[in-house]
Design an enzyme around this catalytic site. Structure first.
Site, PDB file in Angstrom:
ATOM      1  N   LYS A  30     -16.976 -14.860   5.919  1.00 55.60           N
ATOM      2  CA  LYS A  30     -18.466 -14.790   6.313  1.00 55.60           C
ATOM      3  C   LYS A  30     -19.171 -14.424   5.198  1.00 55.60           C
ATOM      4  O   LYS A  30     -18.807 -13.417   4.452  1.00 55.60           O
ATOM      5  CB  LYS A  30     -18.371 -13.374   7.244  1.00 55.60           C
ATOM      6  CG  LYS A  30     -17.975 -13.818   8.637  1.00 55.60           C
ATOM      7  CD  LYS A  30     -17.734 -12.534   9.473  1.00 55.60           C
ATOM      8  CE  LYS A  30     -18.779 -12.197  10.388  1.00 55.60           C
ATOM      9  NZ  LYS A  30     -18.560 -10.905  11.180  1.00 55.60           N
ATOM     10  N   ARG A  38       0.966  -1.203  -0.053  1.00 53.28           N
ATOM     11  CA  ARG A  38      -0.062   0.094   0.086  1.00 53.28           C
ATOM     12  C   ARG A  38       0.910   1.208   0.147  1.00 53.28           C
ATOM     13  O   ARG A  38       0.606   2.393  -0.664  1.00 53.28           O
ATOM     14  CB  ARG A  38      -1.022   0.011   1.299  1.00 53.28           C
ATOM     15  CG  ARG A  38      -2.016  -1.083   0.980  1.00 53.28           C
ATOM     16  CD  ARG A  38      -3.271  -0.811   2.297  1.00 53.28           C
ATOM     17  NE  ARG A  38      -4.533  -1.377   1.901  1.00 53.28           N
ATOM     18  CZ  ARG A  38      -5.345  -1.673   2.559  1.00 53.28           C
ATOM     19  NH1 ARG A  38      -5.232  -1.665   3.756  1.00 53.28           N
ATOM     20  NH2 ARG A  38      -6.494  -2.122   2.335  1.00 53.28           N
ATOM     21  N   GLY A  90      -7.901  -8.103   1.130  1.00 51.10           N
ATOM     22  CA  GLY A  90      -6.637  -8.081   1.953  1.00 51.10           C
ATOM     23  C   GLY A  90      -5.998  -9.543   1.991  1.00 51.10           C
ATOM     24  O   GLY A  90      -4.678  -9.966   1.800  1.00 51.10           O
ATOM     25  N   GLY A 143     -12.520  -4.158   1.149  1.00 52.74           N
ATOM     26  CA  GLY A 143     -13.916  -3.884   1.386  1.00 52.74           C
ATOM     27  C   GLY A 143     -14.618  -2.813   0.450  1.00 52.74           C
ATOM     28  O   GLY A 143     -15.705  -2.643  -0.077  1.00 52.74           O
TER      29      GLY A 143
HETATM   30  P1  ADP Z   1     -10.335 -11.146   1.949  1.00 47.99           P
HETATM   31  O1  ADP Z   1      -9.626 -10.372   3.000  1.00 47.99           O
HETATM   32  O2  ADP Z   1      -9.803 -11.642   0.813  1.00 47.99           O
HETATM   33  O3  ADP Z   1     -11.512 -10.270   1.728  1.00 47.99           O
HETATM   34  P2  ADP Z   1     -11.861 -12.625   4.081  1.00 47.99           P
HETATM   35  O4  ADP Z   1     -11.321 -11.538   5.124  1.00 47.99           O
HETATM   36  O5  ADP Z   1     -13.341 -12.601   3.762  1.00 47.99           O
HETATM   37  O6  ADP Z   1     -10.926 -12.423   2.681  1.00 47.99           O
HETATM   38  O7  ADP Z   1     -11.746 -14.037   4.472  1.00 47.99           O
HETATM   39  C1  ADP Z   1     -10.410 -14.558   4.884  1.00 47.99           C
HETATM   40  C2  ADP Z   1     -10.090 -15.588   5.882  1.00 47.99           C
HETATM   41  O8  ADP Z   1     -11.034 -16.538   5.602  1.00 47.99           O
HETATM   42  C3  ADP Z   1      -8.889 -16.252   6.084  1.00 47.99           C
HETATM   43  O9  ADP Z   1      -8.424 -15.856   7.144  1.00 47.99           O
HETATM   44  C4  ADP Z   1      -9.152 -17.760   5.897  1.00 47.99           C
HETATM   45  O10 ADP Z   1      -8.615 -18.639   6.987  1.00 47.99           O
HETATM   46  C5  ADP Z   1     -10.749 -17.847   6.397  1.00 47.99           C
HETATM   47  N1  ADP Z   1     -11.163 -18.841   5.813  1.00 47.99           N
HETATM   48  C6  ADP Z   1     -11.460 -19.478   4.347  1.00 47.99           C
HETATM   49  N2  ADP Z   1     -12.172 -20.495   4.352  1.00 47.99           N
HETATM   50  C7  ADP Z   1     -12.542 -20.724   5.585  1.00 47.99           C
HETATM   51  C8  ADP Z   1     -13.058 -21.916   6.243  1.00 47.99           C
HETATM   52  N3  ADP Z   1     -13.606 -22.949   5.288  1.00 47.99           N
HETATM   53  N4  ADP Z   1     -13.257 -21.945   7.607  1.00 47.99           N
HETATM   54  C9  ADP Z   1     -12.959 -21.059   8.277  1.00 47.99           C
HETATM   55  N5  ADP Z   1     -12.144 -19.990   7.871  1.00 47.99           N
HETATM   56  C10 ADP Z   1     -11.763 -19.837   6.418  1.00 47.99           C
HETATM   57 MG    MG Z   2      -9.797 -10.319   5.093  1.00 50.09          MG
END
Ligand code: ADP
Ligand code: MG
Length: 394
Positions: free
Chosen positions: A200, A39, A348, A371
């Site tokens: 989520k 960043r 992220g 986000g």
């Molecule tokens: P991003 O930052 O790319 O938007 P998120 O913050 O939504 O992604 O989600 C990332 C997290 O989701 C990671 O830390 C990963 O470990 C977790 N994750 C992915 N699949 C699972 C799963 N099946 N059960 C629990 N956690 C998960």
């Molecule tokens: Mg994340």
């Protein structure tokens, strides 16, 4: 949309003009050390452009989530040091966000000089969008540049306030991010494949709703696929689920665009040493959690990515931080790197996964705002962008 946001060229910048630059220096840190300076690097083109015209740059950013008061662990001092290294010029850190020191240091800046204010969220007025803080920030400079794409979805003082008070513009990074998202939204080359994962489903239902209308296939992995599997009546064991969103997931599945895993990797605990099994996605036994998509699913998702002409990916397919649950995410990352499609990665953790697996150079655009990019795709506009569009002109 992007066209209406004023750009750097629209600003009256001459030798010595003081510029307030809202940057996104919210970098990951461990024990006071920056673990990914992406960043900071992303802000360099704008800073170089401003310095090249003799401007004095007063940069500001938030870092982490301090509770509206100074927290030494979240000082921007490491960022000032790293930014100075990257620029090859000293970057002074002002120990306060607003006050007499900030005014003095800003006024004393020479043309081409760079000053970084301390973490904006040390002042409670940042997140509450306090007009007093906006006045104080604006008083430091003659023009305002917003290059903090990762913060334009927040109605915070440094994002919303200065554009109403100073001639304003979007920086190079902001403009580039918007061009890319605009291309996804307005006229994506087809087939358009979207891959969504992460933790989520509640974070992402809004964007799924918006994207199912626009894309040809939407491939769901990560923890959120288990709420979809639950919606179909399958056993999901101890996988992460959000029962409140089962109905929304069931409706989304009816459209035929959303696809969910056929097999998953399960374990009894989230640990590197935990024994794993690959099972049909419809049969996760009690006492076990789904922690990655299985090889069959990863293969069919990767094929869809390879056949696409446009790909947007947000959210890892599994707990990629642990090698035993990283294969699905790695397979998708590799496909996104290899496909001929125009490829955009947001989020992220997804960006961290792409870098960890070494595919960064083969992806067209890695967004600095997870986000913000999701909210933009969902809503088509963001508060900080409106502030620039409706803000003061030179
Ligand atoms: P991003 O930052 O790319 O938007 P998120 O913050 O939504 O992604 O989600 C990332 C997290 O989701 C990671 O830390 C990963 O470990 C977790 N994750 C992915 N699949 C699972 C799963 N099946 N059960 C629990 N956690 C998960
Ligand atoms: Mg994340």
């Amino acid at each position: 949309m992007t066209g209406e946001i004023p750009s750097l060229e629209d600003l009256p910048i001459v030798e010595g003009t003081r510029v307030l630059l809202r940057a996104d220096f919210n970098v990951p840190m461990t024990d006071g050390r920056i673990t990914d300076d992406g960043r900071i690097r992303a802000a360099l083109p704008t800073i170089a452009w401003l310095r090249g015209r003799g401007a004095a740059v007063i940069a500001c950013s938030h870092l982490g989530r301090p509770k509206g008061a100074p927290d030494p662990a979240l000082s921007l001092a490491p960022v000032a040091a790293r930014l100075g290294e990257l620029l090859g010029a000293p970057v002074a850190l002002c120990p306060e966000v607003m006050g007499p020191r900030a005014s003095e240091m800003a006024a004393a800046l020479a043309p081409g000089g760079v000053l970084l204010l301390e973490n904006l969220r040390f002042d409670p007025g940042e997140t509450s969008n306090n007009p007093g803080l906006a006045d104080a920030l604006a008083s430091l400079a003659q023009v305002y540049v917003d290059d903090a794409f990762g913060a334009v979805h927040r109605e915070h003082a440094s994002v919303m306030g200065p554009p109403a008070r100073l001639p304003c513009a979007g920086g190079r990074l902001l403009v580039r991010e918007l061009e890319v998202l605009d291309r996804l939204q307005r006229d994506p080359e087809r087939p358009f494949a979207v891959v969504l994962g992460g933790a989520k489903v509640s974070d992402k239902l809004g964007v799924i709703d918006a994207l199912v209308e626009q894309c040809d296939t939407l491939l769901v992995g990560g923890a959120m696929c288990f709420t979809f599997l639950l919606a179909q009546g399958h056993g999901v064991g101890d996988s992460l689920v959000e029962p409140d969103h089962v109905d929304a997931c069931r409706e989304l599945l009816e459209g035929g665009v959303v696809r969910i895993p056929t097999d998953v990797v399960i374990a009894q605990e989230i640990a590197a040493s935990a024994p794993t099994k690959i099972v049909p996605a419809t049969a996760v036994p009690d006492g076990w959690k789904g922690l990655d998509v299985g090889p069959e699913t990863a293969g069919t998702y990767a094929d869809a990515v390879r056949d696409a002409r446009t790909v947007f990916w947000n959210g890892p397919m599994g707990v990629f931080e642990i090698e035993a649950f990283a294969a699905g995410t790695r397979t998708i990352a590799e496909a996104v790197a290899e496909t001929k499609a125009f490829t955009v990665v947001g989020g992220g953790d997804s960006a961290a996964a792409v870098r960890k697996f070494g595919f960064e150079a083969d992806i067209d655009h890695i967004s600095t705002g997870g986000g913000a990019s999701l909210e933009f795709l969902e809503q088509g506009d963001l508060p900080g962008l409106r502030a620039l569009r409706e803000g003061r002109r030179a």
